[in-house]
Design a protein around this motif. Structure first.
Motif, mmCIF file in Angstrom:
data_model
loop_
_atom_site.group_PDB
_atom_site.id
_atom_site.type_symbol
_atom_site.label_atom_id
_atom_site.label_comp_id
_atom_site.label_asym_id
_atom_site.label_seq_id
_atom_site.Cartn_x
_atom_site.Cartn_y
_atom_site.Cartn_z
ATOM 1 N N HIS A 1 -1.054 -6.399 48.739
ATOM 2 C CA HIS A 1 -1.854 -6.819 47.586
ATOM 3 C C HIS A 1 -1.492 -8.224 47.102
ATOM 4 C CE1 HIS A 1 1.184 -6.527 44.356
ATOM 5 N NE2 HIS A 1 1.649 -5.455 44.990
ATOM 6 N N GLY A 2 -2.396 -8.807 46.318
ATOM 7 C CA GLY A 2 -2.165 -10.102 45.708
ATOM 8 C C GLY A 2 -1.523 -9.977 44.334
ATOM 9 N N GLY A 3 -1.397 -11.140 43.665
ATOM 10 C CA GLY A 3 -0.813 -11.167 42.336
ATOM 11 C C GLY A 3 0.211 -12.267 42.139
ATOM 12 N N GLY A 4 0.131 -13.325 42.958
ATOM 13 C CA GLY A 4 0.993 -14.470 42.757
ATOM 14 C C GLY A 4 2.460 -14.212 42.969
ATOM 15 N N ARG B 1 -5.386 -0.131 36.779
ATOM 16 C CA ARG B 1 -5.548 0.474 38.103
ATOM 17 C C ARG B 1 -6.904 0.074 38.673
ATOM 18 N NH1 ARG B 1 -4.325 5.653 40.299
ATOM 19 N NH2 ARG B 1 -5.277 5.723 42.357
ATOM 20 N N ALA B 2 -6.876 -0.677 39.771
ATOM 21 C CA ALA B 2 -8.100 -1.255 40.310
ATOM 22 C C ALA B 2 -8.943 -0.241 41.059
ATOM 23 C CB ALA B 2 -7.756 -2.426 41.233
ATOM 24 N N LEU B 3 -8.326 0.822 41.535
ATOM 25 C CA LEU B 3 -9.070 1.825 42.302
ATOM 26 C C LEU B 3 -8.558 3.190 41.886
ATOM 27 C CD1 LEU B 3 -11.205 1.945 44.613
ATOM 28 C CD2 LEU B 3 -9.301 2.242 46.184
ATOM 29 N N THR B 4 -9.366 3.916 41.137
ATOM 30 C CA THR B 4 -8.935 5.194 40.586
ATOM 31 C C THR B 4 -9.236 6.333 41.554
ATOM 32 O OG1 THR B 4 -11.056 5.642 39.521
ATOM 33 C CG2 THR B 4 -9.444 4.332 38.274
ATOM 34 N N ASP B 5 -8.592 7.461 41.287
ATOM 35 C CA ASP B 5 -8.857 8.637 42.112
ATOM 36 C C ASP B 5 -10.307 9.083 41.981
ATOM 37 O OD1 ASP B 5 -6.301 8.772 43.164
ATOM 38 O OD2 ASP B 5 -5.551 10.025 41.535
ATOM 39 N N GLU B 6 -10.892 8.872 40.804
ATOM 40 C CA GLU B 6 -12.298 9.227 40.603
ATOM 41 C C GLU B 6 -13.201 8.379 41.501
ATOM 42 O OE1 GLU B 6 -9.894 10.705 37.435
ATOM 43 O OE2 GLU B 6 -10.127 8.636 38.160
ATOM 44 N N GLN B 7 -12.873 7.082 41.612
ATOM 45 C CA GLN B 7 -13.664 6.215 42.484
ATOM 46 C C GLN B 7 -13.496 6.605 43.950
ATOM 47 O OE1 GLN B 7 -11.778 2.709 40.787
ATOM 48 N NE2 GLN B 7 -13.783 1.900 40.211
ATOM 49 N N LEU B 8 -12.284 6.942 44.325
ATOM 50 C CA LEU B 8 -12.049 7.383 45.690
ATOM 51 C C LEU B 8 -12.825 8.661 45.988
ATOM 52 C CD1 LEU B 8 -8.196 6.776 45.927
ATOM 53 C CD2 LEU B 8 -9.959 5.529 47.181
ATOM 54 N N ALA C 1 -7.305 -5.130 44.286
ATOM 55 C CA ALA C 1 -8.271 -5.717 45.224
ATOM 56 C C ALA C 1 -8.548 -4.852 46.445
ATOM 57 C CB ALA C 1 -7.819 -7.115 45.667
ATOM 58 N N LEU C 2 -8.275 -3.557 46.352
ATOM 59 C CA LEU C 2 -8.568 -2.687 47.496
ATOM 60 C C LEU C 2 -10.066 -2.576 47.750
ATOM 61 C CD1 LEU C 2 -6.189 0.403 47.648
ATOM 62 C CD2 LEU C 2 -6.443 -1.466 49.261
ATOM 63 N N GLY C 3 -10.856 -2.955 46.761
ATOM 64 C CA GLY C 3 -12.298 -2.937 46.957
ATOM 65 C C GLY C 3 -12.750 -3.819 48.107
ATOM 66 N N GLN C 4 -11.920 -4.799 48.481
ATOM 67 C CA GLN C 4 -12.258 -5.628 49.633
ATOM 68 C C GLN C 4 -12.150 -4.848 50.938
ATOM 69 O OE1 GLN C 4 -9.224 -8.591 48.572
ATOM 70 N NE2 GLN C 4 -10.819 -10.145 48.510
ATOM 71 N N CYS C 5 -11.261 -3.865 50.982
ATOM 72 C CA CYS C 5 -10.963 -3.158 52.227
ATOM 73 C C CYS C 5 -11.609 -1.774 52.320
ATOM 74 C CB CYS C 5 -9.445 -2.992 52.382
ATOM 75 S SG CYS C 5 -8.525 -4.543 52.402
#
Length: 321
Positions: free
Chosen positions: A91-94, A43-50, A103-107
Motif C-alpha cells: 500500500h501507499g501512504g508516503g 478503512r478503504a475497503l470494508t467487509d461489506e464492500q467485499l 487503494a485496494l480499489g485499484q486491484c
C-alpha cells in the motif's frame, strides 16, 4: 535550484477537483502532522464492500522482518477454484501512513475479472520503523505468498507485485530483493506513481513545491521519516530507494504510470529508461496534467478513466498470458 522552474499545468478537470478538495489535501506535510494523517485514515475497503462483490477475506499473521509478527490479508472470489493468478499488494501512504486496505480499489477489479488471489501486507511504518523495516516486511510477505501459493490457489508462474506511491517504491524495492536473493519469481510489477528517489534533485521535484497533493515538502518529510540523516547521502540502499539502482537487469516486465504534474514524474521516467537500458521490458505512461494519485482521487475524469483502462489492459495481458 535557486529559482523554482515553471511547471506544466494540471488537467482542467483535475484542477477543478483539486480546488474542491483543497481542505482535504494539505500541501507541505510535516512530521508533526503524521499523527493527524494516521487519525484521518479510514478503512478503504470494508467487509461489506467485499461481500457485495462476492469476495472473501482472511487475515494471517506471518513472520516479518527480524521474525516479528505482521499481518497479511488474503482476498479472493468466493467461487475461486484451482490455481489462478496472484497479486501481492504493497500500500501507499508516503512511508508514514496508510494500511493494507488503502487503494485496494485499484486491484480488486483484477481479482474479479481474472479470478486472481490478492495478498496485501501490513508492513510497518516509519518513523517508528525506519528502513529497512518497510521493504523487508514486504519481502517477507512476498516470500510467504510464494511459499503458500498452492494452498492460496495461486499459480506461482503468474504472481505479480503491485503498489501505488510509497507502495510502488516498496514494490520496486521488493522486486530488486527478489532478484538479488534468487526468488520468488515475479511475472510482473505494477508501479503506480511510484516513490523511488530520496534525493529530490529532479526538475519535477522542484516544480511541485507548495502545490498539488504530494509536494516537494511532503516528499522530503516521507523520505526523512524512512531514512533519517541518511536521506540524500550515499548511505542509502537500492532497496529503500530503487532510483539509485544502477543495474535494472533481470527484473520482471514492468508497468509504470505517473502524472505529468507531480513530483514523481522525472524519477519514474528515469526508472523506465533504466529498465530499457538494461534490456528490460517496460510500459510507461505519463498522463498529461495528472497530479499525484489522480486516478484514485478523481476517477470520474477522462484522464483518470484512460489511465485505469491502460493499466487494466496491461495487467490482463500479464495475468492471462
Amino acid at each position: 535550484m535557486s529559482v523554482k522552474p515553471p511547471r506544466p499545468p494540471f488537467d482542467p478537470e483535475l484542477e477543478a477537483v483539486l480546488a474542491a478538495l483543497a481542505d482535504q489535501f494539505p500541501v507541505g506535510m510535516t512530521a508533526e502532522m503524521i499523527p493527524q494523517l494516521r487519525a484521518s485514515d479510514v478503512r478503504a475497503l470494508t467487509d461489506e464492500q467485499l461481500a457485495a462483490d462476492d469476495l472473501t477475506r482472511r487475515d494471517v499473521t506471518i513472520p516479518g522482518y527480524g521474525g516479528d509478527a505482521i499481518t497479511v490479508s488474503v482476498i479472493a472470489r468466493r467461487d475461486h477454484r484451482g490455481a489462478g493468478p496472484g497479486i501481492f499488494h504493497t500500500h501507499g501512504g508516503g512511508m508514514v501512513t496508510g494500511d493494507r486496505f488503502a487503494a485496494l480499489g485499484q486491484c480488486v477489479p483484477w481479482v474479479l475479472e481474472h479470478d486472481a488471489v490478492l495478498v496485501t501486507v501490513e508492513y510497518r511504518l516509519a518513523p517508528e520503523h525506519p528502513d529497512p523495516y518497510p521493504v523487508e516486511d514486504c519481502y517477507a510477505g512476498l516470500l510467504w505468498t510464494a511459499g503458500h501459493a498452492a494452498e492460496l490457489g495461486i499459480d506461482p508462474a503468474r504472481l505479480i507485485i503491485a503498489g501505488p506511491s510509497a507502495g510502488g517504491g516498496l514494490a520496486a524495492g521488493t522486486a530488486l530483493l527478489a532478484r538479488d536473493r534468487k526468488g520468488p519469481e515475479l511475472a510482473g510489477q505494477v508501479l503506480m506513481c511510484p516513490m523511488l528517489d530520496d534525493r529530490n534533485l529532479t526538475t519535477s521535484s522542484y516544480q511541485f513545491d507548495g502545490v498539488g497533493v504530494w509536494d516537494r515538502g511532503s516528499n522530503l518529510m516521507g523520505w526523512t521519516a524512512l531514512l533519517g540523516d541518511r536521506r540524500g547521502t550515499e548511505d542509502v540502499s537500492v532497496y529503500a530507494a530503487p532510483a539509485r539502482a544502477t543495474d535494472l537487469s533481470g527484473l520482471p516486465p514492468t508497468f509504470i504510470d505517473v502524472g505529468s504534474a507531480e513530483v514523481f514524474r522525472d524519477e519514474d521516467v528515469a526508472f523506465a529508461t533504466g529498465l530499457w537500458r538494461d534490456g528490460g521490458e517496460a510500459e510507461l505512461h505519463v498522463w498529461p496534467g495528472g497530479f499525484h494519485g489522480f486516478d484514485m482521487t478523481a476517477p470520474h475524469t477522462a484522464v483518470a478513466q484512460a489511465a485505469v483502462a491502460a493499466r487494466n489492459a496491461w495487467v490482463a495481458r500479464i495475468l492471462e498470458s
